[in-house]
Design a protein around this motif. Structure first.
Motif, PDB file in Angstrom:
ATOM      1  N   GLU A 191      66.564  25.914  47.473  1.00 21.84           N
ATOM      2  CA  GLU A 191      66.097  25.857  46.510  1.00 21.84           C
ATOM      3  C   GLU A 191      66.918  25.541  44.980  1.00 21.84           C
ATOM      4  O   GLU A 191      66.323  25.228  44.127  1.00 21.84           O
ATOM      5  N   ASP A 192      68.127  25.917  45.176  1.00 18.72           N
ATOM      6  CA  ASP A 192      69.006  25.685  44.247  1.00 18.72           C
ATOM      7  C   ASP A 192      69.168  24.193  43.956  1.00 18.72           C
ATOM      8  O   ASP A 192      69.416  23.682  42.846  1.00 18.72           O
ATOM      9  N   TYR A 193      69.160  23.342  44.918  1.00 22.49           N
ATOM     10  CA  TYR A 193      69.232  22.061  44.711  1.00 22.49           C
ATOM     11  C   TYR A 193      67.934  21.033  44.798  1.00 22.49           C
ATOM     12  O   TYR A 193      67.961  19.940  44.200  1.00 22.49           O
ATOM     13  N   GLU A 194      67.070  21.554  45.542  1.00 28.95           N
ATOM     14  CA  GLU A 194      65.790  20.723  45.733  1.00 28.95           C
ATOM     15  C   GLU A 194      64.458  21.692  45.736  1.00 28.95           C
ATOM     16  O   GLU A 194      64.176  22.036  46.603  1.00 28.95           O
ATOM     17  N   ALA A 210      67.859  18.072  25.200  1.00 30.21           N
ATOM     18  CA  ALA A 210      69.276  18.559  25.374  1.00 30.21           C
ATOM     19  C   ALA A 210      69.500  20.247  25.446  1.00 30.21           C
ATOM     20  O   ALA A 210      68.580  20.613  24.714  1.00 30.21           O
ATOM     21  N   LEU A 211      70.208  20.686  26.028  1.00 34.79           N
ATOM     22  CA  LEU A 211      70.629  21.972  26.280  1.00 34.79           C
ATOM     23  C   LEU A 211      69.220  22.654  26.431  1.00 34.79           C
ATOM     24  O   LEU A 211      69.384  24.042  26.162  1.00 34.79           O
ATOM     25  N   SER A 212      68.534  22.299  27.163  1.00 31.06           N
ATOM     26  CA  SER A 212      67.064  22.916  27.814  1.00 31.06           C
ATOM     27  C   SER A 212      67.111  22.776  29.292  1.00 31.06           C
ATOM     28  O   SER A 212      67.761  21.933  29.815  1.00 31.06           O
ATOM     29  N   PRO A 213      66.201  23.494  29.696  1.00 30.22           N
ATOM     30  CA  PRO A 213      66.157  23.451  31.361  1.00 30.22           C
ATOM     31  C   PRO A 213      65.599  22.064  31.543  1.00 30.22           C
ATOM     32  O   PRO A 213      65.841  21.649  32.831  1.00 30.22           O
ATOM     33  N   LEU A 214      65.072  21.206  30.856  1.00 25.76           N
ATOM     34  CA  LEU A 214      64.637  19.969  31.135  1.00 25.76           C
ATOM     35  C   LEU A 214      65.559  18.845  30.953  1.00 25.76           C
ATOM     36  O   LEU A 214      65.134  17.696  31.113  1.00 25.76           O
ATOM     37  N   GLY A 215      66.656  19.259  30.382  1.00 24.58           N
ATOM     38  CA  GLY A 215      67.697  18.235  29.735  1.00 24.58           C
ATOM     39  C   GLY A 215      68.899  17.934  30.994  1.00 24.58           C
ATOM     40  O   GLY A 215      69.868  17.683  30.412  1.00 24.58           O
ATOM     41  N   ARG A 216      68.397  18.135  32.128  1.00 20.81           N
ATOM     42  CA  ARG A 216      69.290  17.820  33.284  1.00 20.81           C
ATOM     43  C   ARG A 216      68.455  17.374  34.433  1.00 20.81           C
ATOM     44  O   ARG A 216      66.893  17.354  34.299  1.00 20.81           O
ATOM     45  N   GLY A 217      69.022  16.461  35.317  1.00 20.39           N
ATOM     46  CA  GLY A 217      68.357  16.160  36.366  1.00 20.39           C
ATOM     47  C   GLY A 217      67.370  17.034  37.160  1.00 20.39           C
ATOM     48  O   GLY A 217      67.988  18.478  37.100  1.00 20.39           O
ATOM     49  N   VAL A 218      66.070  16.826  37.642  1.00 20.12           N
ATOM     50  CA  VAL A 218      65.132  18.046  38.059  1.00 20.12           C
ATOM     51  C   VAL A 218      65.710  18.402  39.356  1.00 20.12           C
ATOM     52  O   VAL A 218      65.453  19.593  39.896  1.00 20.12           O
ATOM     53  N   SER A 219      66.524  17.581  40.104  1.00 21.08           N
ATOM     54  CA  SER A 219      66.818  18.042  41.445  1.00 21.08           C
ATOM     55  C   SER A 219      67.754  17.506  41.959  1.00 21.08           C
ATOM     56  O   SER A 219      68.292  16.062  41.359  1.00 21.08           O
ATOM     57  N   MET A 220      68.738  17.637  42.879  1.00 20.90           N
ATOM     58  CA  MET A 220      69.671  16.797  43.337  1.00 20.90           C
ATOM     59  C   MET A 220      69.082  15.678  44.243  1.00 20.90           C
ATOM     60  O   MET A 220      69.847  14.605  44.329  1.00 20.90           O
ATOM     61  N   GLY A 221      68.063  15.955  44.820  1.00 24.56           N
ATOM     62  CA  GLY A 221      67.394  14.468  45.473  1.00 24.56           C
ATOM     63  C   GLY A 221      66.909  13.700  44.661  1.00 24.56           C
ATOM     64  O   GLY A 221      67.317  12.327  44.707  1.00 24.56           O
ATOM     65  N   VAL A 222      66.402  13.900  43.382  1.00 24.16           N
ATOM     66  CA  VAL A 222      66.030  12.874  42.355  1.00 24.16           C
ATOM     67  C   VAL A 222      67.333  12.253  42.010  1.00 24.16           C
ATOM     68  O   VAL A 222      67.513  11.164  41.799  1.00 24.16           O
ATOM     69  N   HIS A 223      68.428  13.291  41.687  1.00 23.93           N
ATOM     70  CA  HIS A 223      69.795  12.620  41.331  1.00 23.93           C
ATOM     71  C   HIS A 223      70.393  11.554  42.337  1.00 23.93           C
ATOM     72  O   HIS A 223      70.885  10.362  41.794  1.00 23.93           O
ATOM     73  N   GLU A 224      70.348  12.022  43.550  1.00 21.11           N
ATOM     74  CA  GLU A 224      70.687  11.186  44.652  1.00 21.11           C
ATOM     75  C   GLU A 224      69.928   9.844  44.504  1.00 21.11           C
ATOM     76  O   GLU A 224      70.406   8.678  45.029  1.00 21.11           O
TER      77      GLU A 224
END
Length: 489
Positions: free
Chosen positions: A152-155, A270-284
């Motif tokens: 859950e931490d990553y996906e 920026a600097l909000s919960p939406l301001g980073r990749g949604v999951s490591m799966g999507v990141h990858e």
């Protein structure tokens, strides 16, 4: 100021502190003096204590109860803050601090054990990490599956059983493709010496070619390549091997995929919960599509061949067509990050099963090396020759990233879906890549995936961009077509 405004202001400060913690981690893996490891562990523990207290602060619960955003973005912000808060309050503060302290120290011990080929020097601290992470998993799972809590931490919204089902679907076709390919003559491998300085210069050129903004980033070296940060400060690392420049070049392209995702997110987030990749799966999905579908394509490798010839002179590969085969050569090897596209996911499946067993208590840390070596032999047909090619090769377990590994293969699955949609959307793709121009593809990914950050759930993000429900068939069909052509199957 409304409750929502107060909550977002508080969250902004928490996110800023999280970025500082990330910068400490970047420093530790790049330029920190070796003798600073013990002090850095205390620094990481201290900032984690502050972060945990903010994430689990009772005032957050009050704001969440009172906040009533009316638009889609505000509702998504509340969804993600609530999810993080619900997880944070389940984990005791002293446990969160202990994990930060031990994993910071463990990282240095792993690096030394890896250099010394000494598993026994690493196992005691890994035992501590596993014990602490199992305690965290138990706190988060509340009687449920510990590994699901880790994933859950990553996906988010994905379980170990769902991942296992995807892997079970993928394995037969991957194994069959590998068997067919390995029966055919193999393209030539790179041979020779390639200077570190020239590799780093060309890797920086590759980073820029794939859209990495060096005004908001930098390229450094690390034992294990990674990307760090978000918004206006997104850094990547790569590594060099004198006889294998692909290690440097494709590590760089891979990490640029991560960094471009973070740099491409709507600045309003920026600097909000939406301001980073949604999951490591999507990141990858971004790093793998940059590295493979784009970076290892026939068109782009033609351009890379010219670049390498300009930098290194004649390096023993006859022409661009032969170089395409070399860049996509299926071969025996131990290292996940150097694995070809056909075999990469088999490396992930090995790690997924082992770490799932560790979290369940079915595998003891003392037995990890033997379990790894046995499984590797069963899956790949040859024995691990040394620990740095076996259970010491990856940094992830030393820093407590249990549940992370399967996201690499989920990223490949997602990338397959995205590439299927990208090809018709960018009809001049091959012509562009042949001139070193990735902007058509990377621009499409930025507009259809990256800019949304954490606005949509992971699978929804991919489904919206690709127009299909995510599944492994597009990836497997791509691999079968590409390597069927390359190996004349």
């Amino acid at each position: 100021m409304t409750a929502f405004d107060d909550l977002m202001a508080f969250q902004r400060e928490t996110s800023a502190l999280g970025q500082i913690a990330g910068r400490l981690g970047w420093d530790q893996e790049t330029v920190m003096p070796r003798g600073a490891a013990a002090q850095r562990a205390e620094e990481m523990a201290a900032i984690e204590a502050v972060l945990h207290s903010r994430r689990a602060h009772p005032q957050v619960a009050e704001w969440l109860e009172q906040a009533a955003p009316q638009d889609e973005v505000g509702q998504a912000q509340i969804r993600e803050i609530r999810r993080a808060f619900d997880r944070a309050v389940k984990v005791p503060a002293d446990l969160a601090t202990a994990i930060a302290r031990v994993t910071s120290a463990a990282q240095g011990k792993w690096a030394q054990a890896r250099a010394d080929e000494d598993v026994s020097a690493f196992l005691p601290v890994l035992e501590e990490v596993v014990s602490l992470k199992r305690q965290e998993g138990q706190a988060l799972a509340q009687g449920g599956d510990i590994y699901d809590a880790m994933v859950e931490d990553y996906e988010p919204y994905t379980t170990g059983a769902q991942i296992a089902a995807i892997f079970d679907e993928m394995r037969p076709r991957l194994v069959a493709l590998r068997a067919a390919v390995l029966e055919r003559p193999s393209p030539a491998a790179l041979r020779g010496s390639f200077s570190e300085l020239d590799q780093m210069r060309l890797s920086q050129k590759l980073a820029v070619a794939f859209g990495y903004d060096l005004n908001r980033g930098r390229v450094d070296k690390a034992v294990h390549p990674f990307s760090s940060g978000s918004g206006s400060d997104v850094r990547i690392t790569t590594r060099t091997v004198e006889g294998d420049p692909f290690n440097c070049f494709y590590s760089t392209i891979h990490e640029v995929g991560h960094a471009a995702y973070e740099q491409g997110i709507d600045p309003a987030f920026a600097l909000s919960p939406l301001g980073r990749g949604v999951s490591m799966g999507v990141h990858e999905s971004q790093s793998r599509i940059y590295e493979n579908q784009l970076g290892r394509s026939r068109a782009f490798t033609g351009w890379l061949f010219d670049q390498m010839t300009e930098v290194f002179g004649d390096f023993g590969i006859a022409d661009a067509d032969a170089f395409y085969g070399t860049a996509n050569r299926v071969h025996n090897g131990y290292i996940r990050t150097e694995a070809d596209e056909v075999q990469y996911n088999l490396h992930i499946m090995l790690r997924f099963d082992l770490e799932r067993a560790l979290m369940a208590g079915d595998l003891q840390v003392a037995d990890l090396e033997a379990a790894w070596n046995d499984r590797f032999y069963a899956d790949f047909g040859y024995a691990v020759d040394k620990p740095s090619n076996g259970c010491l090769q990856d940094v992830h377990w030393s820093v407590g990233l249990f549940g992370y590994f399967p996201t690499y293969s989920l990223g490949n699955v997602y990338a397959g879906c995205l590439y299927q949609a990208l090809r018709p959307a960018v009809p001049q793709l091959d012509d562009q890549l042949a001139s070193g121009d990735t902007s058509g593809a990377t621009g499409w990914l930025r507009e259809n995936v990256q800019k949304f950050g954490g606005l949509y759930a992971p699978r929804d993000t991919i489904a919206r961009a690709s127009g299909i429900e995510p599944g492994p068939d597009p990836l497997l069909s791509y691999l079968e077509a590409k390597f069927g052509d390359l190996y004349d199957l």
